[in-house]
Design an enzyme around this catalytic site. Structure first.
Site, PDB file in Angstrom:
ATOM      1  N   GLY A 182       0.795  -1.228   0.000  1.00 33.87           N
ATOM      2  CA  GLY A 182       0.000   0.000   0.000  1.00 33.87           C
ATOM      3  C   GLY A 182       0.818   1.265   0.000  1.00 33.87           C
ATOM      4  O   GLY A 182       0.311   2.342   0.315  1.00 33.87           O
ATOM      5  N   LYS A 211       5.434   6.258  11.910  1.00 39.17           N
ATOM      6  CA  LYS A 211       6.625   5.418  11.887  1.00 39.17           C
ATOM      7  C   LYS A 211       6.311   4.150  11.084  1.00 39.17           C
ATOM      8  O   LYS A 211       5.154   3.834  10.812  1.00 39.17           O
ATOM      9  CB  LYS A 211       7.017   5.019  13.321  1.00 39.17           C
ATOM     10  CG  LYS A 211       7.344   6.207  14.203  1.00 39.17           C
ATOM     11  CD  LYS A 211       8.052   5.796  15.489  1.00 39.17           C
ATOM     12  CE  LYS A 211       7.100   5.369  16.577  1.00 39.17           C
ATOM     13  NZ  LYS A 211       7.753   5.348  17.920  1.00 39.17           N
ATOM     14  N   GLY A 240       5.499  -2.214   8.877  1.00 39.04           N
ATOM     15  CA  GLY A 240       5.316  -3.392   8.023  1.00 39.04           C
ATOM     16  C   GLY A 240       5.704  -4.715   8.653  1.00 39.04           C
ATOM     17  O   GLY A 240       5.021  -5.718   8.471  1.00 39.04           O
ATOM     18  N   GLU A 241       6.806  -4.730   9.378  1.00 41.61           N
ATOM     19  CA  GLU A 241       7.272  -6.005   9.910  1.00 41.61           C
ATOM     20  C   GLU A 241       6.746  -6.305  11.305  1.00 41.61           C
ATOM     21  O   GLU A 241       6.679  -7.456  11.723  1.00 41.61           O
ATOM     22  CB  GLU A 241       8.810  -5.999   9.933  1.00 41.61           C
ATOM     23  CG  GLU A 241       9.395  -5.907   8.543  1.00 41.61           C
ATOM     24  CD  GLU A 241      10.873  -5.580   8.591  1.00 41.61           C
ATOM     25  OE1 GLU A 241      11.660  -6.516   8.502  1.00 41.61           O
ATOM     26  OE2 GLU A 241      11.231  -4.394   8.720  1.00 41.61           O
TER      27      GLU A 241
END
Lengths: 287, 788, 158
Positions: free
Chosen positions: B507, B743, B746-747
């Site tokens: 995204g 911030k 994703g992970e």
């Protein structure tokens, strides 16, 4: 070998004529034939016979004291059928654990039998329910049929007693006797899309706490779906007690011959056999 | 063809610009925190999106690769003559046929085509280009290879024995890489400890399972320029590396990135299939398309790094952590990819998730004949967190503190700088801890479950907690961690954002568009993001380290701000108002105070474009985060911001079968600020379920160097009926450097799941299981105390 | 090489006649012969559902279906599904719910979802949806938003 001839007969007669010549792969839903031929595990033979357009192989009917299920009945059709749901709830239940909806919509009951997987989902309840398979052939110009018990039809992984030129046309299951209880269990971490580590089917007549006509079928614990005859012998004619249940669970643990593979070890499969047979019998005892 | 000439006569007179009689006002409306649908979603959901698998170039050939059938062997002879003679075959190549190739990978120990020796079952030894994939496949079967087997190394212990066969001559001890880190004095720390624990944790192989299999299309132009249609997550770094491997001028390499069917880190390194496709294209002077089968995807693509982690931790009776020593042993596989460098992240968690005054860390990565590990979402952090968070529970229990209080006592606060030099400018860690504990009713359940452990019930319920620290403002592992953006606005107020960032499904293009729209006051429909062509887009390091929203977002914001300034200056000049009195809303210049519409943006831009001093609104911005490259001791403030999360998981363990059902996951994530709520929820939910697979269902089974379950039937991804209920809370710590406070995230969501599950199983059963995954058999064996 | 077999069928409402080798899957026929690339190859073994299509109104894995068996039947691919109002609602629900990330599995989900809604109508509850999509794998979303999208589309189907 690549396919040289493709037939899609509309009548049983024609299909049997083609099969008589031999060297043919029979195609119905395709859900096993396609991946097995693609991977090279079971290459397609010279002739590909698509039986899916043969009306004689469809339909589920009550005849005399048995239900005759046409070989082309898909798993979805089987699950939705009132006769099946009424008489063989564990067969319908096994369908609910079978692969995924997309595969249930294409895969057939006859195909599941002929694929003869040691873990075949519908085979376990069918064996517990004393199913027989109806085979047709046309050896001398006319169609002949005969039946054979499912238990002796299934020989080993991918192996059946279907002779060359024969076609499995139907599965017949006797209408259960009064008072029969049925249970099915397939081990897995999810409802479906899972190949059994073990599966257990149970059918027995329960009269005042005593089990008779006990049939137990085990999946994925031997080269073919097996009857739990030693466990059956422990239970037959006896009143269910905690001691008897433990004895039966131990018999189940001892009589299976599982292998170790990426899905489970033999040790674990035996442990599951013990624990699940026990749970199943407690459930039968209590309800 | 021409643009409507009426544009040329549009002029805006000072103080008369307002459309007479309309007097429309436009309220200020922010997009930040809203649920914004992904820009690429409609085409994807319609089957219109063209992935690399769907592309076919005119004249294209199909490439296939022959892989080794031996784990470790010398290649004595390769005969390709029969394959070459097959009609429809255009090229058959081996290492001998390739005029120039150089080793690839992190340690440059991996030749694309292996000539004399194979070191794993995934080794590439020949390749075919043919008219169809079927012909190419048939040709592979005609290639004759004669091997001479060499003694294999199936595990790290064997590979480290003195006298073990040497896999790479330049590393005679088979040690591919080592890492050493320390701060403080662990001997002193241990001396100060009231309790000390040492445990070894074993983490398994899993693999990315991108739904779109790997593939590439290579095509040379007549002048020798290379056009590569690639799934890479790091196109600019790969341009350089391809140039080195192939001996091509990097300036002649153009990488186009069609949409990809999942990344998760798997496309961070170059793997041999890509240079091999390029060799085939070169040899045939035709475009060559090379696509994996799913079985190949399982056998040949990288894995997550398997780790054997020994952790020694201590604490005082009052709950103060005293020291932590970690030693990890990594099976490096036959060649070195990014998996070997996961210690970069492992050590961050060891040293800095909690306040640890004394810390020491050592890693040895050892060559074997097994598969090699690449980077995979979370990158070492799942492994480190699995160990650290189990020790946190263990120590809390030993000193009689509740596990939440113990964590809170040692959790980092804003403003702290850790022994490793990480400076936490924003830090919502304690908020995360308190939030999940409260929402999950953690302490009550935790105590209740312990009381229930001894009861004879078949089903046991447990809750477990774990937290994580991860980079959230990029990671300066290269000299640059930057990203460029070009913003241009056309005569119709349509905005094109050319960003260095790559979209891998996460995204990024939508959040970048959203940030630009917010700044320029234009609707989302007015924006196109161009992000897939190295000849068009500006430099970017790539998609990794949860950096895109932060780095590319800041870059886009910078370019958009410059565009906004220019637009307002033009508007001020045209209208006579002071620029500071004006604002941009819904594609219109308005009065900032009242929202009164002054002039449509499109009209203003046309007046600028077609004026006597014609100009365009086209801006660039390059963002380099204020982070540090680590020193040789791995110290330095490597990220411009750090992300935090805590999760509580509730499980039910079936003691008859060992089945662990994950019922609910509570997560609290310090994300700085929510930009696109829909997107961030999707990242969290997807990450949780990926973590669930790591914890419970997935394992790539490698026996004697061979992958035993190369299919979804036996490599079990989580399916829809298995997912837990998810309760996610966002902690908005408003990072000062982040784009509008955000911030990276994703992970993060995948990282704590296995650790929290471990603690939950312990809470349910009293049995601590330090080996993943928690498949029914593994759990059942642990409960029964029966090893394999 | 084997002889090609001529078959006739309709795909997304249009009649087609093609000649295909008997070994070919319907998936390959759709993608390589007809050029409908919305149907995806994910595993080729019926384990992932990315290739889901409708045949005579039933959802099946096109990778397990022999192309020759399409003769005389009615095929609908994702391109056809989203061209109908019901399918367009499903697509829009996926977009609005955030049920799309990398999108590779999405066409298979959209087709299966359309089939589920067609079968169950607005009675479709989340548990039935989860079971109904158990044959479709997604690595990105964690399924939650997919279930929400299908729930929303089913509500609109009334």
């Amino acid at each position: 070998m690549t396919v040289e001839h493709y037939y899609a007969p509309k009548h049983l007669d024609e299909a049997l004529e083609v099969l008589r010549a031999g060297n043919a792969t029979i195609l119905a839903g395709g859900t096993d034939v396609m991946p097995q031929s693609e991977s090279g595990k079971t290459p397609l033979r010279k002739t590909l016979v698509n039986i899916r357009r043969i009306a004689e192989l469809t339909g589920i009917r009550l005849a005399k004291n048995e239900v005759r299920i046409g070989a082309l009945t898909t798993i979805s059709e089987m699950m939705a059928n009132d006769l099946i749901r009424k008489h063989f709830p564990i067969l319908a239940e096994s369908g609910d654990h079978f692969a995924s909806e997309q595969i249930r919509n294409a895969g057939t009951l006859g195909g599941n039998v002929c694929n003869a997987s040691p873990a075949g989902d519908t085979l376990v309840p069918m064996l517990a329910l004393d199913a027989v398979v109806e085979l047709a052939a046309k050896p001398n110009g006319s169609v002949e049929t005969h039946t054979t018990p499912l238990g002796s039809f299934l020989v080993g992984p991918g192996k059946t007693r279907r002779a060359q030129g024969e076609l499995l046309v139907a599965i017949r299951i006797p209408v259960p006797p009064a008072g029969q209880v049925q249970r099915f269990f397939k081990f897995g971490t999810r409802p479906a899309l899972d190949i059994s580590a073990i599966a257990i089917g149970l059918a027995a007549v329960k009269t005042k706490g005593v089990l008779s006509h006990v049939r137990l079928a085990y999946g994925a614990v031997a080269p073919a779906i097996m009857r739990g005859s030693k466990t059956e012998a422990v239970l037959e004619g006896k009143r269910l007690t905690p001691e008897l249940i433990e004895q039966a669970a131990q018999a189940a643990h001892d009589e299976v011959k599982p292998i170790s593979d990426v899905r489970a070890s033999d040790w674990y499969r035996r442990e599951l056999m013990h624990n699940i047979v026990k749970r199943m019998l407690i459930d039968v005892h209590e309800h | 063809m021409g643009i409507a000439p009426e544009a040329q006569v549009e002029t805006i007179a000072p103080h008369e610009a307002r459309d007479a009689g309309t007097a429309r006002t436009i309220e200020k409306d922010s997009l930040i925190g809203k649920r914004i649908a992904k820009l690429d979603a409609p085409d994807k959901a319609s089957g219109k999106t063209r992935y690399i698998h769907d592309m076919n170039l005119p004249g294209q050939l199909h490439g296939k690769i022959l892989h080794s059938t031996r784990v470790h062997a010398l290649i004595k002879r390769i005969d390709t003559s029969k394959a070459k003679a097959l009609p429809g075959v255009h090229a058959v190549i081996t290492a001998e046929d390739v005029p120039y190739q150089r080793p690839l990978g992190v340690s440059k120990d991996h030749m694309p085509l292996k000539g004399d020796r194979v070191r794993s079952m995934r080794d590439e030894i020949a390749a075919v280009a043919a008219d169809t994939p079927e012909i190419a496949e048939a040709a592979l079967k005609l290639i004759e290879v004669e091997y001479e087997d060499l003694p294999p190394l199936y595990n790290v212990a064997e590979a480290m024995k003195p006298g073990a066969p040497v896999l790479h001559d330049q590393k005679p001890d088979n040690v591919a890489m080592t890492f050493d880190y320390s701060h403080g004095d662990v001997v002193q720390g241990e001396a100060e400890s009231d309790v000390v624990f040492e445990d070894t944790f074993k983490l398994h192989y899993v693999t990315h399972c991108c739904m779109g299999v790997s593939g590439v299309i290579a095509d040379f132009d007549s002048a020798g320029g290379l056009m590569l249609y690639s799934q890479t997550q790091v196109p600019f770094l790969h341009k350089r590396e391809f140039a080195e491997i192939l001996g091509i001028d990097p300036g002649r390499i153009r990488i186009v990135q069609p949409p990809i069917g999942g990344g998760f880190g798997s496309k961070l390194d170059i793997y041999p299939f890509e240079p091999i496709a390029i060799f085939l294209a070169k040899a045939t002077r035709r475009p060559v398309k090379l696509i994996f089968s799913r079985e190949q995807e399982f056998r040949i693509s990288p894995t997550r790094q398997p780790v054997l982690l020994t952790l020694r931790s201590g604490a005082k009776k009052d709950g103060t952590l005293t020291f932590r020593t970690a030693t990890t042993l990594h099976d490096n596989g036959a060649y070195t990819s990014w998996g070997a460098t996961t210690p970069f992240v492992i050590m961050q968690t060891i040293s800095s998730l909690y306040r640890v005054p004394h810390c020491k860390y050592h890693t040895t990565a050892v060559y074997t004949n097994n598969p090699y590990a690449g980077s995979f979402r979370g990158y070492g952090n799942l492994q480190a967190t699995f160990a650290v968070e189990q020790h946190m529970d263990k120590i809390a229990e030993a000193i009689g503190m509740d596990p939440l209080a113990f964590r809170l006592k040692n959790a980092q606060d804003p403003g702290e700088t850790t022994g490793q030099g990480m400076h936490f400018k924003s830090c919502g860690f304690k908020d995360c801890l308190r939030t999940v504990a409260e929402r999950g009713d953690y302490l009550r359940k935790h105590a209740e479950n312990i009381a229930n452990q001894a009861k004879p019930e078949r089903y046991k319920r447990g809750v477990g907690m774990a937290s994580m620290l991860h980079v959230g403002g990029g990671a300066k592992i290269y000299p640059s961690d930057g990203c460029g953006t070009i913003v241009k606005i056309d005569d119709f107020a349509h905005v094109t954002v050319m960003t260095g960032a790559s979209e891998i499904g996460q995204g990024s293009e939508t959040v970048i568009a959203q940030l630009v729209c917010e700044e320029l006051g234009v609707p989302m429909e007015a924006v196109t993001v161009v992000n897939n062509d190295t000849d068009v887009k500006p430099w970017d390091v790539g998609v990794h380290a949860s950096r895109t929203t932060f780095i590319a977002g800041n870059s886009a914001l910078g370019a958009a701000r410059k565009a906004r300034d220019k637009i307002l200056a033009v508007a001020a000049k045209a209208t006579g108002y002071d620029a500071s009195a004006l604002d941009l809303r819904q594609g219109t210049i308005v009065m900032a105070g009242t929202g009164e519409a002054i002039v449509p943006l499109a009209k203003l831009l046309r007046s600028l474009h077609f004026s006597e001093k014609a100009d365009l609104v086209m801006t660039t911005h390059y963002y380099e985060p204020p982070s540090e490259h680590q020193d040789k001791g791995f110290k330095g403030d490597v990220s411009a911001a750090y992300a935090w999360a805590s999760q509580v998981i509730e499980v039910v363990v079936d003691t008859d079968t060992g089945i662990v059902k994950m019922e609910k996951v509570w997560g609290a994530h310090d994300v700085g600020r929510v930009l696109n709520r829909l997107g961030i929820e999707g990242q969290i939910e997807g990450g949780v379920v990926m973590g669930q697979g790591y914890a419970l269902t997935e394992e790539l089974i490698v026996e004697d160097g061979v992958v035993k379950n190369p299919a979804f039937r036996d490599y079990k991804l989580v399916t829809a009926p298995e997912i837990p209920e998810m309760d996610v809370t966002f902690i908005e710590s408003m990072d000062g450097e982040g784009p509008r406070g955000a911030k990276g995230v994703g992970e993060a969501p995948a990282i704590c799941i296995a650790a929290a599950t471990a603690n939950a199983i312990y809470n349910a059963t009293g049995v601590r299981i330090q080996t993943l995954p928690y498949t029914p058999e593994n759990v059942y064996r642990a409960l029964k105390g029966v090893n394999r | 090489m084997s002889t090609n077999i001529e078959i006739r069928f309709t795909v997304n409402g249009s009649p087609r006649t093609v000649a295909v080798p008997p070994e070919m899957s319907a998936l390959n026929m759709l993608r390589e012969v007809i050029g409908l690339t919305g149907t995806k190859y994910g595993c080729g073994e019926g384990e992932c559902g990315a290739c889901t299509i409708l045949v005579d109104g039933m959802s099946v894995n096109s990778c397990l279906l022999f192309a020759v068996d399409c003769d005389g039947r009615k095929l609908t691919t994702v391109e056809g599904v989203v061209n109908e109002p019901a399918g367009a609602r499903v697509r829009d629900a996926f977009v609005q719910a955030g049920a799309v990330q990398c999108g590779f599995c999405t066409p298979g989900f959209v087709v299966q979802a359309a089939h589920l809604i067609d079968t169950h109508g607005s009675k479709l509850d989340p548990e039935t949806i989860k079971r109904g999509i158990e044959g479709n794998l997604c690595r990105c979303t964690g399924y939650k938003k997919i279930v929400e999208a299908i729930t929303a589309a089913a509500q609109e189907a009334r």
